[in-house]
Design an enzyme around this catalytic site. Structure first.
Site, PDB file in Angstrom:
ATOM      1  CG  ASP A 127      16.438  67.435  82.207  1.00  0.00           C
ATOM      2  OD1 ASP A 127      15.827  68.070  82.458  1.00  0.00           O
ATOM      3  OD2 ASP A 127      17.189  66.157  81.768  1.00  0.00           O
ATOM      4  CB  SER A 138      48.214  78.470  70.621  1.00  0.00           C
ATOM      5  OG  SER A 138      48.187  77.466  69.067  1.00  0.00           O
ATOM      6  N   GLY A 139      47.927  74.521  71.288  1.00  0.00           N
ATOM      7  CA  GLY A 139      48.573  73.774  70.617  1.00  0.00           C
ATOM      8  C   GLY A 139      49.587  73.445  72.125  1.00  0.00           C
ATOM      9  CG  HIS A 177      37.574  70.506  66.361  1.00  0.00           C
ATOM     10  ND1 HIS A 177      37.194  70.756  65.470  1.00  0.00           N
ATOM     11  CD2 HIS A 177      37.638  71.726  67.195  1.00  0.00           C
ATOM     12  CE1 HIS A 177      38.270  72.798  65.624  1.00  0.00           C
ATOM     13  NE2 HIS A 177      38.385  72.295  66.568  1.00  0.00           N
ATOM     14  N   GLY A 185      41.092  71.304  71.405  1.00  0.00           N
ATOM     15  CA  GLY A 185      39.803  72.565  72.315  1.00  0.00           C
ATOM     16  C   GLY A 185      40.184  72.998  73.429  1.00  0.00           C
ATOM     17  CG  HIS A 236      35.855  75.507  69.722  1.00  0.00           C
ATOM     18  ND1 HIS A 236      35.925  75.734  69.091  1.00  0.00           N
ATOM     19  CD2 HIS A 236      37.145  75.581  69.097  1.00  0.00           C
ATOM     20  CE1 HIS A 236      35.673  75.079  68.118  1.00  0.00           C
ATOM     21  NE2 HIS A 236      37.300  75.124  67.879  1.00  0.00           N
ATOM     22  CB  SER A 266      45.267  80.144  66.795  1.00  0.00           C
ATOM     23  OG  SER A 266      43.999  78.900  67.174  1.00  0.00           O
ATOM     24  CG  ASP A 267      40.208  78.550  67.929  1.00  0.00           C
ATOM     25  OD1 ASP A 267      39.585  79.136  66.871  1.00  0.00           O
ATOM     26  OD2 ASP A 267      39.799  77.574  68.871  1.00  0.00           O
ATOM     27  CG  HIS A 288      35.294  75.821  62.718  1.00  0.00           C
ATOM     28  ND1 HIS A 288      35.374  77.449  62.938  1.00  0.00           N
ATOM     29  CD2 HIS A 288      35.518  74.826  63.592  1.00  0.00           C
ATOM     30  CE1 HIS A 288      36.556  77.047  64.200  1.00  0.00           C
ATOM     31  NE2 HIS A 288      36.209  75.636  64.549  1.00  0.00           N
ATOM     32  CE1 TYR A 307      18.604  64.950  87.997  1.00  0.00           C
ATOM     33  CE2 TYR A 307      20.002  66.869  89.113  1.00  0.00           C
ATOM     34  CZ  TYR A 307      19.574  65.664  88.580  1.00  0.00           C
ATOM     35  OH  TYR A 307      20.593  64.437  88.313  1.00  0.00           O
TER      36      TYR A 307
END
Lengths: 243, 243, 243, 243
Positions: free
Chosen positions: D119, D44-45, D96, D27, D94, D74-75, D170, D228
């Protein structure tokens, strides 16, 4: 009175929330001293984080409280019935663990679909018949024990080899040689109920294990030729011999 | 003003994240002082880890803020409506707990399929009718209370014996004699909704509990003849008598 | 003997409960020193919270215990078989993680349905054939390795590109260049099994990934042109080039 | 350079494991300084428990690394594309997360079935078209952004009112005015995906929310008439007026 057993039963009770088997006070463990004919059980409705070893209640095999200031679990008559009719068990646990309850609500056995099941339960874990109106009104908790014992008799099951049952519409009971082992068996039942549910949604094929695989896994862990773990003569030898 | 009640309502609110019933700020608990005709409720949109007892807002039974610097929960009109129409309740909780929401989204009651349900809810927990366009635009939160009360009336349900409802497409409300009991009831609803879902996927049989089993479990824990727990005259006697 | 490897295998074993892959003692990790032809494995039936690095048992490629006071895992013959037939693997893990077990019980592959799968497994993770009665009775654990290796051969799979298998009715084995990577692969398998289950309940469409997407994701993380992470020449350049 | 934004993006990244949205390193969150035309993204990673604010990488709107010793996610090309085409967003995430991935794998929108959805998301959260072979091979991560933007255009969706999308096969991307809000939206998506799945298994009825209920819930929390929470002129007044 029975201080060691009280400690043991207390510790087994405290495993229930740790293993995710109970919400609130919904579960109880007992353990028996067969020589004295007395067993020790959790008091009714006491939250786990307030429970102390000395709260445990001592009950005889007529279901009478022998020692303790608190009321024993309201399921005490079920424990009494099971101790009287399953003479080799040393501990009993009742929970409302959610996967086992789902099968109990569906009035379905927890079938033997994988080797984790076979490691602990030699057959399907049976869903005992729901109680009749008369059984419920006459002696609800006692008859809860009765339907379990009757189901084992009718199906020809060995209560030592299949140490658990569901009571239909209600939930699981498990037992074993000690309170600790009873709790272990209750957790295994919950795990395999979850796995069975998902396998049964994935396919409608018959997934029941063949008898020879049940035999292999069950006797790998139980009996004279067991070789799993550290406490048997066969295991190291087996590891060498097998390859 | 109402410092003890604020503390009690604060503690009940803090149970929601502990019991896994809320994400973020999605839930609120209130508690009422019936003599003064005032109730105390969580402020709107405040994260649980920043909440303090003194943040609680005091509201009267017309829904007017009587004390407090913060806005009360946006669901305040629902609480007001329920306190006015269910005169014996002392606490109300609203959550978006995921299993109850799934039934609400499906517009389905949480049916009475096991004894855990019967221990707390004497009937199915009803899914109240979704609000009409006019009800939503006129007074959304007030009419959310109205659809609950109307559903209980139309079905002839006793709000003390079945202390919860789903609002269709929205989520659960639960209540009880105290804020703490209301939260307990909300957790039971979540647990049985999960179990019901799985039972209903396992089989299409009709799994509804018979009335005599609902009676047995409900009255084992409630009313003059209750014998579960430590606070009643019947329980120890029962344990002895039953076997 | 092999103190560093013991530490590494110990730490990989201790990841199993942290990653939610095991209950009780139901899992084991091993790691091999290829030069010496010896591997190190968890002792049988020892609870994770009592496990120490020095408890690890050293075994040779004939499956004989070379060092250690305790019995090695009862799955040792499976590890031996896999090390002998998959010569490039450095670590093996066996668990009973519940989603992978559900697919194993259903006798179904874990199909490649999303890019998380493709990042780690280049194909479906195969469910190896259940053992026959003869295979179970003759050499159960050894033949468990044999059915995995046979399945990879029959289907033409590359055990480095698809570093896991299910054994039907039993559960998952995973492997990798190191014990740590083997555990990582076992966790990925569990995650994608859960996601696959839910996707397969949502729709009956064929959801298998196309080969070009498997290629893209797999080679983004593996091989000479990988650009994910910090340890390759391509990644920063890629990030710039791509836009 | 951009030290405050780095801290903010770092904290938003650290929310991902706390909210149960990521396993391992799967993520990434970014946040943009629109005046400078630069954004900050996770490297990354890198495991979350090793991540530090100063590890964040600074990237310009051509996707070039402007500052930082590590490779960016990498995204990164997907983030670049989204920042260029959705000019009012301040943060992107992002993950998963498993329920959103299940819908992505099934190539299905996450439909608006309850008010928790309404909402935050004014419409169904769309599953963007899977990339073609050519799009994957030409510029995989850039085209991942392109399919999201194209889907919003084709369906006439407002990216501010529906701040998330699935990429088929994905997983989810979510965004918002800040990195923190983007993470919030990613969590809401995960919660409603789980609830939708269960509602869709309970019944095959059409459960889509009517437009007037989407309007009511969405505008209760967003825009000039929101009431709210604590930060608007309407809320306390509303609470009084409504009853």
């Amino acid at each position: 009175m029975l201080e060691e057993l009280k400690q043991e039963v207390y510790e087994a009770n405290m495993q229930l929330p740790k293993l995710g088997l109970v919400s609130f006070t919904w579960g109880n463990v007992s353990g028996i001293d067969r020589e004295k004919g007395l067993y020790v059980i959790k008091p009714s409705g006491v939250p786990y984080d307030e429970l102390k070893p000395e709260d445990m209640v001592v009950v005889n095999l007529k279901g009478e409280v022998v020692e303790g200031d608190m009321n024993p679990s309201s399921d005490t008559p079920t424990h009494t019935y099971l101790y009287n009719h399953f003479p080799k068990i040393g501990g009993i646990v009742h929970t409302h663990s959610p996967w086992a309850v789902s099968f109990a609500a569906a009035n379905m056995d927890v079938p033997a679909l994988n080797t984790t099941h076979a490691d602990t339960f030699y057959t399907d874990v049976p869903a005992a018949d729901a109680l009749t109106k008369e059984e419920i009104e006459e002696d609800y908790e006692g008859n809860t024990g009765k339907t379990i014992v009757r189901t084992f008799k009718e199906r020809g099951l060995d209560y030592e080899a299949t140490p658990a049952a569901l009571v239909s519409q209600h939930g699981p009971f498990a037992w074993g040689p000690t309170p600790d082992k009873a709790v272990y068996n209750a957790k295994v039942l919950e795990v395999v109920a979850e796995e069975d549910y998902h396998a049964m949604q994935l396919t409608r094929q018959n997934l029941e294990l063949p008898q020879y695989l049940l035999d292999k896994h069950y006797y790998r862990k139980h009996g004279a030729n067991a070789y799993y773990g550290q406490n048997n003569a066969h295991s190291k030898d087996h590891a060498k011999r097998e390859n």
